[in-house]
Design a protein around this motif. Structure first.
Motif, PDB file in Angstrom:
ATOM      1  N   ALA A 133      15.920  61.553   1.397  1.00  9.67           N
ATOM      2  CA  ALA A 133      14.355  61.988   1.066  1.00  9.67           C
ATOM      3  C   ALA A 133      14.099  61.514  -0.575  1.00  9.67           C
ATOM      4  O   ALA A 133      12.846  60.893  -0.370  1.00  9.67           O
ATOM      5  CB  ALA A 133      14.061  63.364   1.284  1.00  9.67           C
ATOM      6  N   PHE A 134      14.912  61.692  -1.289  1.00  7.96           N
ATOM      7  CA  PHE A 134      14.513  61.470  -2.766  1.00  7.96           C
ATOM      8  C   PHE A 134      15.050  60.007  -3.209  1.00  7.96           C
ATOM      9  O   PHE A 134      15.073  59.856  -4.444  1.00  7.96           O
ATOM     10  CB  PHE A 134      15.142  62.394  -3.697  1.00  7.96           C
ATOM     11  CG  PHE A 134      14.387  63.913  -3.241  1.00  7.96           C
ATOM     12  CD1 PHE A 134      13.382  63.912  -2.570  1.00  7.96           C
ATOM     13  CD2 PHE A 134      15.146  65.015  -3.446  1.00  7.96           C
ATOM     14  CE1 PHE A 134      12.782  65.473  -2.362  1.00  7.96           C
ATOM     15  CE2 PHE A 134      14.839  66.299  -3.083  1.00  7.96           C
ATOM     16  CZ  PHE A 134      13.358  66.454  -2.412  1.00  7.96           C
ATOM     17  N   ASP A 184      13.847  57.188  -3.073  1.00  4.24           N
ATOM     18  CA  ASP A 184      12.938  56.454  -3.982  1.00  4.24           C
ATOM     19  C   ASP A 184      12.017  57.354  -5.033  1.00  4.24           C
ATOM     20  O   ASP A 184      11.182  56.772  -5.486  1.00  4.24           O
ATOM     21  CB  ASP A 184      11.880  55.691  -2.684  1.00  4.24           C
ATOM     22  CG  ASP A 184      12.627  54.775  -2.101  1.00  4.24           C
ATOM     23  OD1 ASP A 184      13.490  53.966  -2.438  1.00  4.24           O
ATOM     24  OD2 ASP A 184      12.217  54.673  -0.932  1.00  4.24           O
ATOM     25  N   HIS A 185      12.516  58.536  -4.957  1.00  4.80           N
ATOM     26  CA  HIS A 185      11.820  59.493  -5.878  1.00  4.80           C
ATOM     27  C   HIS A 185      13.046  60.324  -6.863  1.00  4.80           C
ATOM     28  O   HIS A 185      13.027  61.491  -6.674  1.00  4.80           O
ATOM     29  CB  HIS A 185      11.080  60.451  -5.189  1.00  4.80           C
ATOM     30  CG  HIS A 185      10.319  59.962  -4.113  1.00  4.80           C
ATOM     31  ND1 HIS A 185       8.793  59.422  -4.541  1.00  4.80           N
ATOM     32  CD2 HIS A 185      10.161  59.756  -2.639  1.00  4.80           C
ATOM     33  CE1 HIS A 185       8.217  58.678  -3.355  1.00  4.80           C
ATOM     34  NE2 HIS A 185       9.048  58.898  -2.395  1.00  4.80           N
ATOM     35  N   ALA A 199       4.689  63.860  -7.313  1.00  5.14           N
ATOM     36  CA  ALA A 199       4.346  63.583  -6.138  1.00  5.14           C
ATOM     37  C   ALA A 199       2.767  63.558  -6.282  1.00  5.14           C
ATOM     38  O   ALA A 199       2.180  62.919  -5.154  1.00  5.14           O
ATOM     39  CB  ALA A 199       4.676  64.851  -5.083  1.00  5.14           C
ATOM     40  N   LEU A 248       1.372  59.994  -6.410  1.00  7.77           N
ATOM     41  CA  LEU A 248       1.607  59.039  -5.409  1.00  7.77           C
ATOM     42  C   LEU A 248       0.308  58.648  -4.646  1.00  7.77           C
ATOM     43  O   LEU A 248      -0.561  59.308  -4.324  1.00  7.77           O
ATOM     44  CB  LEU A 248       2.694  59.642  -4.486  1.00  7.77           C
ATOM     45  CG  LEU A 248       4.176  59.884  -4.974  1.00  7.77           C
ATOM     46  CD1 LEU A 248       4.957  60.415  -3.927  1.00  7.77           C
ATOM     47  CD2 LEU A 248       4.885  58.445  -5.427  1.00  7.77           C
ATOM     48  N   ALA A 278       2.362  57.169   0.125  1.00 10.38           N
ATOM     49  CA  ALA A 278       3.611  57.282  -0.240  1.00 10.38           C
ATOM     50  C   ALA A 278       4.055  58.599  -0.236  1.00 10.38           C
ATOM     51  O   ALA A 278       5.006  59.121  -0.071  1.00 10.38           O
ATOM     52  CB  ALA A 278       3.712  56.791  -1.752  1.00 10.38           C
ATOM     53  N   ARG A 279       2.871  59.515  -0.318  1.00  9.84           N
ATOM     54  CA  ARG A 279       2.899  61.016  -0.388  1.00  9.84           C
ATOM     55  C   ARG A 279       3.547  61.372   1.249  1.00  9.84           C
ATOM     56  O   ARG A 279       4.481  62.194   1.354  1.00  9.84           O
ATOM     57  CB  ARG A 279       1.646  61.749  -0.807  1.00  9.84           C
ATOM     58  CG  ARG A 279       2.108  63.129  -1.143  1.00  9.84           C
ATOM     59  CD  ARG A 279       0.766  63.851  -1.611  1.00  9.84           C
ATOM     60  NE  ARG A 279       0.094  63.137  -2.756  1.00  9.84           N
ATOM     61  CZ  ARG A 279      -0.929  63.418  -3.122  1.00  9.84           C
ATOM     62  NH1 ARG A 279      -1.822  63.991  -2.348  1.00  9.84           N
ATOM     63  NH2 ARG A 279      -1.401  62.756  -3.976  1.00  9.84           N
ATOM     64  N   ASP A 305       5.169  59.499   3.306  1.00 10.62           N
ATOM     65  CA  ASP A 305       6.307  59.272   3.366  1.00 10.62           C
ATOM     66  C   ASP A 305       7.440  60.169   2.815  1.00 10.62           C
ATOM     67  O   ASP A 305       8.488  60.191   3.293  1.00 10.62           O
ATOM     68  CB  ASP A 305       6.669  57.636   2.824  1.00 10.62           C
ATOM     69  CG  ASP A 305       5.850  56.586   3.438  1.00 10.62           C
ATOM     70  OD1 ASP A 305       5.580  56.785   4.745  1.00 10.62           O
ATOM     71  OD2 ASP A 305       5.645  55.593   2.843  1.00 10.62           O
ATOM     72  N   LEU A 306       7.093  60.690   1.495  1.00 11.00           N
ATOM     73  CA  LEU A 306       7.980  61.711   0.932  1.00 11.00           C
ATOM     74  C   LEU A 306       8.092  62.871   1.896  1.00 11.00           C
ATOM     75  O   LEU A 306       9.249  63.333   2.278  1.00 11.00           O
ATOM     76  CB  LEU A 306       7.460  62.143  -0.428  1.00 11.00           C
ATOM     77  CG  LEU A 306       8.153  63.249  -1.223  1.00 11.00           C
ATOM     78  CD1 LEU A 306       9.695  62.896  -1.466  1.00 11.00           C
ATOM     79  CD2 LEU A 306       7.457  63.433  -2.563  1.00 11.00           C
ATOM     80  N   GLU A 307       6.896  63.349   2.276  1.00 11.03           N
ATOM     81  CA  GLU A 307       6.928  64.512   3.025  1.00 11.03           C
ATOM     82  C   GLU A 307       7.861  64.345   4.475  1.00 11.03           C
ATOM     83  O   GLU A 307       8.472  65.128   4.827  1.00 11.03           O
ATOM     84  CB  GLU A 307       5.453  65.098   3.508  1.00 11.03           C
ATOM     85  CG  GLU A 307       4.719  65.234   2.130  1.00 11.03           C
ATOM     86  CD  GLU A 307       3.412  65.532   2.634  1.00 11.03           C
ATOM     87  OE1 GLU A 307       3.238  66.219   3.890  1.00 11.03           O
ATOM     88  OE2 GLU A 307       2.166  65.722   2.062  1.00 11.03           O
ATOM     89  N   VAL A 322      11.577  64.507   3.693  1.00 12.63           N
ATOM     90  CA  VAL A 322      12.003  65.641   3.657  1.00 12.63           C
ATOM     91  C   VAL A 322      12.164  66.472   5.032  1.00 12.63           C
ATOM     92  O   VAL A 322      13.077  67.172   5.202  1.00 12.63           O
ATOM     93  CB  VAL A 322      11.303  66.328   2.731  1.00 12.63           C
ATOM     94  CG1 VAL A 322      11.564  67.859   2.424  1.00 12.63           C
ATOM     95  CG2 VAL A 322      11.072  65.721   1.165  1.00 12.63           C
TER      96      VAL A 322
END
Length: 266
Positions: free
Chosen positions: A162-163, A165-166, A223, A226, A230-231, A233-235, A238
């Motif tokens: 999940a992270f 790219d973050h 976050a 973003l 992108a946000r 995608d992060l969610e 996760v």
């Protein structure tokens, strides 16, 4: 915590004010009580809370009986804090950046506090101005918290998938709170405005539902800045990891550190 060089992002939390209010934990009441005892703050004494957010430190300070001026530049965050404290005459909410703050006379506060916010202030202003607002023998108290997923396998999966790219979200099994606290202590001491700072550490167990854990992540600046895509995608990343691990609740260790300095007499 060293000063943040990306201060243009300091209002980004207003865009996620609801998430911030829902998921950010309060500073532990026990730690606040220890600090109040160490600094000999008496009920009714005036303190300033810089970057108050929606009350994560303001509320415990008010419950400790202190007269709190809560300074929060974000309009939406401030509105939420005002609603929470409308019936509490110990808390006075005001807007604006600390760099521009002129709502008090020099030396009027027994203590100046800031939780997860002091690094957003211009370091050319922060320590000197705080010292100028303190009465003789007053204290500057800076706090930060670092939440870390307790389950090792889940933490590694989040870090690697999940992270990926973050990287700002990546957490080790043992967060660097001692190192961060030492850096913060050195920075405060180097200002020349405070006696040798004291460091206090504590940990706080927290339990999040998957939804609330995602909300917590979204409340952080890395976050909030973003794009919407992108946000999402992060969610989604996760949530996929949590689903793959059949997670119904996430146990988090919230490591909190405080750097406390008494105003030096010049």
């Amino acid at each position: 915590m060293k000063a943040n060089t990306r201060r243009g992002n300091r209002l980004v939390f207003d865009a996620v004010a609801g998430s911030y209010d829902q998921a950010r934990p309060e500073i532990p009441a026990g730690l606040v009580a220890d600090i109040v005892g160490f600094t000999s703050l008496a009920p009714g004494e005036k303190v300033l809370d810089i970057g108050a957010g929606t009350g994560q430190l303001t509320l415990p300070l008010g419950k400790a009986g202190l007269d709190v001026t809560a300074l929060e530049p974000g309009e939406k965050l401030r509105e939420l804090l005002e609603k929470k404290t409308a019936a509490d005459d110990r808390v006075h909410v005001t807007g604006g950046f600390f760099e521009d703050y002129d709502g008090a006379e020099d030396g009027s506060f027994a203590a100046v506090f800031s939780a997860n916010a002091f690094h957003w202030i211009d370091p050319a202003v922060s320590y000197d101005k705080a010292a100028g607002l303190l009465r003789p023998g007053g204290y500057l108290v800076l706090l930060w918290n670092v939440p870390t997923v307790e389950d090792g396998a889940l933490r590694v999966a989040l870090n690697e998938r999940a992270f990926a790219d973050h990287p700002d979200f990546v957490r080790d099994a043992h967060p660097r709170v001692e190192v961060l606290a030492a850096e913060g202590s050195e920075e405060m001491a180097a200002s020349g405005r405070y006696e040798t700072p004291r460091v206090e550490l504590c940990s706080q167990p927290l339990v999040f539902t998957p939804d609330d854990y995602v909300t917590l992540l979204i409340s952080y600046a890395n976050a909030a800045v973003l794009t919407s895509e992108a946000r999402r995608d992060l969610e989604d990343g996760v949530r996929r990891v949590l689903a793959d691990h059949d997670v119904e609740s996430i146990r988090v260790v919230n490591s909190v550190y405080a750097v406390i300095g008494c105003r030096a007499e010049q």
